[in-house]
Design an enzyme around this catalytic site. Structure first.
Site, PDB file in Angstrom:
ATOM      1  N   PRO A  12      36.354  23.200  86.047  1.00  0.00           N
ATOM      2  CA  PRO A  12      35.925  21.956  86.681  1.00  0.00           C
ATOM      3  C   PRO A  12      37.142  21.105  87.007  1.00  0.00           C
ATOM      4  CG  PRO A  12      35.597  21.834  84.303  1.00  0.00           C
ATOM      5  CD  PRO A  12      36.058  23.239  84.603  1.00  0.00           C
ATOM      6  N   MET A  13      37.195  20.562  88.223  1.00  0.00           N
ATOM      7  CA  MET A  13      38.318  19.725  88.630  1.00  0.00           C
ATOM      8  C   MET A  13      37.793  18.515  89.379  1.00  0.00           C
ATOM      9  SD  MET A  13      40.987  22.719  89.781  1.00  0.00           S
ATOM     10  CE  MET A  13      39.683  23.736  90.486  1.00  0.00           C
ATOM     11  N   CYS A  95      40.120  15.962  79.507  1.00  0.00           N
ATOM     12  CA  CYS A  95      40.671  15.259  80.658  1.00  0.00           C
ATOM     13  C   CYS A  95      41.522  14.081  80.204  1.00  0.00           C
ATOM     14  CB  CYS A  95      39.554  14.779  81.569  1.00  0.00           C
ATOM     15  SG  CYS A  95      40.149  13.937  83.049  1.00  0.00           S
ATOM     16  N   LYS A 134      34.953  21.707  76.233  1.00  0.00           N
ATOM     17  CA  LYS A 134      36.266  22.006  76.804  1.00  0.00           C
ATOM     18  C   LYS A 134      37.256  20.994  76.253  1.00  0.00           C
ATOM     19  CE  LYS A 134      38.646  23.151  81.119  1.00  0.00           C
ATOM     20  NZ  LYS A 134      39.876  22.350  80.978  1.00  0.00           N
ATOM     21  N   HIS A 166      42.144  24.401  76.916  1.00  0.00           N
ATOM     22  CA  HIS A 166      43.330  24.270  77.768  1.00  0.00           C
ATOM     23  C   HIS A 166      44.525  24.326  76.835  1.00  0.00           C
ATOM     24  CE1 HIS A 166      45.332  22.175  81.429  1.00  0.00           C
ATOM     25  NE2 HIS A 166      46.233  22.803  80.703  1.00  0.00           N
ATOM     26  N   ASN A 206      42.374  28.543  79.019  1.00  0.00           N
ATOM     27  CA  ASN A 206      42.582  27.875  80.298  1.00  0.00           C
ATOM     28  C   ASN A 206      43.991  27.275  80.292  1.00  0.00           C
ATOM     29  OD1 ASN A 206      41.789  24.651  81.520  1.00  0.00           O
ATOM     30  ND2 ASN A 206      41.918  26.447  82.831  1.00  0.00           N
ATOM     31  N   GLY A 207      44.561  27.105  81.488  1.00  0.00           N
ATOM     32  CA  GLY A 207      45.840  26.427  81.601  1.00  0.00           C
ATOM     33  C   GLY A 207      46.959  27.320  82.103  1.00  0.00           C
ATOM     34  N   GLY A 228      41.953  27.534  87.056  1.00  0.00           N
ATOM     35  CA  GLY A 228      41.799  26.212  87.628  1.00  0.00           C
ATOM     36  C   GLY A 228      42.413  26.084  89.000  1.00  0.00           C
TER      37      GLY A 228
END
Length: 331
Positions: A12-13, A95, A134, A166, A206-207, A228
């Protein structure tokens, strides 16, 4: 423990992974789990739900990502998301934007693992679909060994069906949101250690993952991989997800084929008043490194933003480029 297949997911971004983007990505891969951009509980409870939460049936499987820290609001927003048909509800604890910090949601909640666990428990009671979290490996001066372990164990005990990590810290004091995407060093080994410590829990990494080959390498250590910016900026990579990760044929042999299959959807959206640019802005990287890619981008940039721009603009842009086959070697 309920679960979707998290073997490969598209991250998700904010301001990027809207419904138009997700439909595009779904035409490139049938199997990847898609996520919405983060939506706050306040927006869902008090905003235009049809606009915020509406999605096309082709997007399944698709997860709704929430931002918030109020138990009742998160439970209610999760229930609304389930009623809209989302396949999973995800809580964002990663985030690092200033707006997120001011609103007491996102990465700042890594400092309050007990609250996050309570939020997850409330969401689990409200819905039957999977609930996931997340997060980062830590924030600011936290020790990632302690911070990630505390958060992970708390949310899993509360019922979280999977944890997406992440693999870098978020520095809420000293770095901008953009800098937080690149400057804190990646620590994939920390995520691998979490998986070894919690073998029964689906752990998704992730990342900084830039290719499908890199994703496959991570799958030797964790249950799933989330791509991502690489998926958004170079969406042609998604054509390789189904064959390379799942051993299945891609939905379309070329990017041109994916676009052709998407034409009826685009025409329907235009008929409903959607501007062409709202859809084609997600296509910028579709032909990265392919002869004619620059002409493709230029044609969309110059003509797609015009009032009344139609499907012919996209067809003319596509005609500028050669075929894109679904293999990473094409880069």
């Amino acid at each position: 423990m309920n679960s979707l297949d998290h073997k490969f997911a598209v991250a998700p971004m904010m301001d990027w992974t809207d419904r138009q983007c997700r439909v595009f990505h779904r035409h490139l891969t049938r199997r990847a789990l898609l996520y919405t951009e983060m939506l706050t509980t306040g927006a869902i409870l008090h905003g235009d739900r049809a606009r915020l939460l509406g999605f096309d049936a082709c997007e399944h499987p698709v997860a709704l990502q929430l931002g918030g820290s109020d138990l009742r609001d998160l439970a209610e927003a999760a229930k609304i998301g389930e009623e809209f048909g989302y396949d999973e509800i995800n809580l964002n604890v990663g985030c690092p934007s200033d707006r997120v910090k001011d609103g007491r949601f996102g990465a700042c909640l890594m400092a309050e693992p007990a609250l996050v666990a309570t939020c997850v428990a409330a969401m689990k009671r409200a819905v039957r679909v999977p609930v996931t979290v997340k997060c980062r490996i830590g924030i600011d001066d936290q020790d990632p060994e302690l911070a990630l372990d505390a958060l992970a164990r708390g949310v899993v005990e509360a019922g979280s069906d999977a944890l997406i990590v992440h693999a870098r810290k978020a520095w809420l004091n000293g770095l901008s949101p953009k800098e937080n995407r690149d400057i804190p060093p990646l620590d994939y080994d920390r995520v691998y250690r979490l998986k070894r410590a919690m073998p029964q829990v689906p752990i998704i990494i992730n990342g900084g993952i830039l290719s499908i080959d890199e994703a496959r390498a991570h799958l030797a250590h964790v249950d799933g991989v989330m791509l991502g910016r690489a998926a958004y900026q170079e969406p042609w990579r998604l054509l390789a997800v189904d064959p390379e990760i799942f051993g299945e044929a891609a939905p379309h042999a070329t990017m041109q084929g994916a676009f052709e299959a998407m034409m009826p959807y685009i025409e329907a959206q235009l008929a409903q008043g959607t501007r062409l640019h709202a859809i084609t802005r997600h296509f910028v990287g579709a032909f990265h490194a392919v002869p004619g890619a620059r002409a493709f981008r230029r044609h969309l940039a110059e003509n797609g933003v015009r009032a009344g721009a139609g499907i012919d603009v996209l067809r003319e842009a596509i005609a500028c480029v050669t075929q894109r086959v679904p293999v990473e070697a094409a880069a």
